[in-house]
Write a protein that holds these residues in place. Structure first.
Motif, PDB file in Angstrom:
ATOM      1  N   PHE A  13      36.584  40.090  41.126  1.00 54.21           N
ATOM      2  CA  PHE A  13      37.381  38.874  40.982  1.00 54.21           C
ATOM      3  C   PHE A  13      37.981  38.421  42.311  1.00 54.21           C
ATOM      4  CE2 PHE A  13      40.254  42.412  40.414  1.00 54.21           C
ATOM      5  CZ  PHE A  13      41.370  42.048  41.134  1.00 54.21           C
ATOM      6  N   ILE A  14      37.802  39.212  43.355  1.00 56.67           N
ATOM      7  CA  ILE A  14      38.320  38.863  44.674  1.00 56.67           C
ATOM      8  C   ILE A  14      37.201  38.228  45.502  1.00 56.67           C
ATOM      9  CG2 ILE A  14      39.348  39.715  46.807  1.00 56.67           C
ATOM     10  CD1 ILE A  14      41.232  39.860  44.487  1.00 56.67           C
ATOM     11  N   GLY A  55      38.302  37.162  59.849  1.00 50.66           N
ATOM     12  CA  GLY A  55      38.381  36.253  58.708  1.00 50.66           C
ATOM     13  C   GLY A  55      39.655  36.488  57.917  1.00 50.66           C
ATOM     14  N   GLN A  56      39.987  35.566  57.033  1.00 46.06           N
ATOM     15  CA  GLN A  56      41.194  35.656  56.219  1.00 46.06           C
ATOM     16  C   GLN A  56      40.836  35.689  54.744  1.00 46.06           C
ATOM     17  OE1 GLN A  56      43.988  32.574  57.273  1.00 46.06           O
ATOM     18  NE2 GLN A  56      44.041  33.159  59.432  1.00 46.06           N
ATOM     19  N   ILE A  57      41.709  36.344  53.974  1.00 48.90           N
ATOM     20  CA  ILE A  57      41.468  36.451  52.538  1.00 48.90           C
ATOM     21  C   ILE A  57      42.807  36.545  51.811  1.00 48.90           C
ATOM     22  CG2 ILE A  57      41.315  38.979  52.571  1.00 48.90           C
ATOM     23  CD1 ILE A  57      39.127  38.717  50.411  1.00 48.90           C
ATOM     24  N   HIS A  58      42.825  36.029  50.569  1.00 49.78           N
ATOM     25  CA  HIS A  58      44.002  36.130  49.701  1.00 49.78           C
ATOM     26  C   HIS A  58      43.809  37.317  48.776  1.00 49.78           C
ATOM     27  CE1 HIS A  58      46.430  35.136  46.056  1.00 49.78           C
ATOM     28  NE2 HIS A  58      47.324  34.893  46.980  1.00 49.78           N
ATOM     29  N   LEU A  59      44.728  38.272  48.833  1.00 48.40           N
ATOM     30  CA  LEU A  59      44.660  39.465  47.997  1.00 48.40           C
ATOM     31  C   LEU A  59      45.947  39.557  47.182  1.00 48.40           C
ATOM     32  CD1 LEU A  59      43.287  42.065  50.596  1.00 48.40           C
ATOM     33  CD2 LEU A  59      41.989  40.887  48.797  1.00 48.40           C
ATOM     34  N   PRO A  60      45.908  39.144  45.921  1.00 52.89           N
ATOM     35  CA  PRO A  60      47.117  39.209  45.090  1.00 52.89           C
ATOM     36  C   PRO A  60      47.594  40.646  44.921  1.00 52.89           C
ATOM     37  CG  PRO A  60      45.179  38.760  43.745  1.00 52.89           C
ATOM     38  CD  PRO A  60      44.742  38.639  45.168  1.00 52.89           C
ATOM     39  N   PHE A  61      48.877  40.813  44.681  1.00 52.49           N
ATOM     40  CA  PHE A  61      49.445  42.153  44.593  1.00 52.49           C
ATOM     41  C   PHE A  61      48.746  42.977  43.520  1.00 52.49           C
ATOM     42  CE2 PHE A  61      52.348  45.189  42.639  1.00 52.49           C
ATOM     43  CZ  PHE A  61      52.686  45.954  43.745  1.00 52.49           C
ATOM     44  N   ARG A  62      48.397  44.213  43.896  1.00 56.39           N
ATOM     45  CA  ARG A  62      47.812  45.177  42.962  1.00 56.39           C
ATOM     46  C   ARG A  62      48.548  46.495  43.136  1.00 56.39           C
ATOM     47  NH1 ARG A  62      43.462  47.284  42.809  1.00 56.39           N
ATOM     48  NH2 ARG A  62      42.875  47.056  40.626  1.00 56.39           N
TER      49      ARG A  62
END
Length: 214
Positions: A85-86, A125-132
């Motif tokens: 999902f990432i 590069g950049q990425i959005h990683l929601p809290f896990r």
């Protein structure tokens, strides 16, 4: 924060190689990898900048195997599960930002006429990683090593792995990971003292600890 230099579990290798073979065009049987590292910087709001440094032999590798235009970094949890999902199917594609030849002093033990060359490429590069709660593991793998190596079994079929973990605490505190310094000398002379500075620096001033593994 604790920095551990250790091998990634085989399941990371198996999953990521399947992914790379499916989604990255072109050959993956280059014979040139000599080293590299991966690090991350927290940008805030769950965004991270990931930097991959990759080094290759300019001479003993395959002539038709340049640096990849995209480096595929797999995104896993700490159990080895790929997080589909990432990003795009759990992969962060880092663009190639160019390469330079590393300048090193060649010791006197090197035979006259020896051709020695290592090139270094940087991917960012950049990425959005929601809290896990379990955090993330970012892993890059690439085949292969040089056929000239005699201390690795089947070097032409052996790849290299670079991995970094983003812990629960790092996410909560927007903590950036440590980064290693300069690439060590290309040549070490037999029967002579050889010193390598394998230390890293941490932008947040965290304490780093080290351990040796087989």
């Amino acid at each position: 924060m604790k920095l551990e230099m250790k091998s990634v579990m085989n399941k990371y290798f198996f999953i990521l190689m399947l992914v790379m073979g499916t989604f990255i065009p072109g050959t993956i049987n280059a014979t040139h990898i000599v080293g590299g590292d991966i690090s991350y910087e927290c940008l805030g709001n769950d965004f991270y900048e990931v930097t991959l440094t990759l080094r290759r032999d300019c001479i003993n590798g395959a002539e038709d195997a340049p640096f990849d235009e995209l480096a595929a970094v797999g995104i896993f949890d700490k159990t080895g599960k790929k997080l589909d999902f990432i990003g795009r199917l759990g992969i962060l594609y880092l663009p190639f930002n160019g390469a330079d030849t590393i300048k090193n002093n060649i010791p006197e033990c090197a035979l006259d006429g020896d051709l020695i060359c290592v090139a270094e490429a940087v991917y960012v590069g950049q990425i959005h990683l929601p809290f896990r709660e379990r955090g993330y593991v970012l892993t890059y793998q690439r085949c292969c090593r040089n056929g000239t190596l005699n201390n690795i079994i089947n070097p032409l079929e052996t790849g290299a792995t670079r991995t970094v973990s983003i812990s629960r605490e790092s996410q909560l505190e927007c903590n950036s990971g440590p980064a290693f310094g300069a690439f060590p000398d290309i040549i070490a002379c037999a029967n002579e003292e050889f010193s390598v500075d394998a230390s890293a620096t941490d932008p947040d001033g965290d304490v780093l600890t080290y351990s040796l593994v087989t």
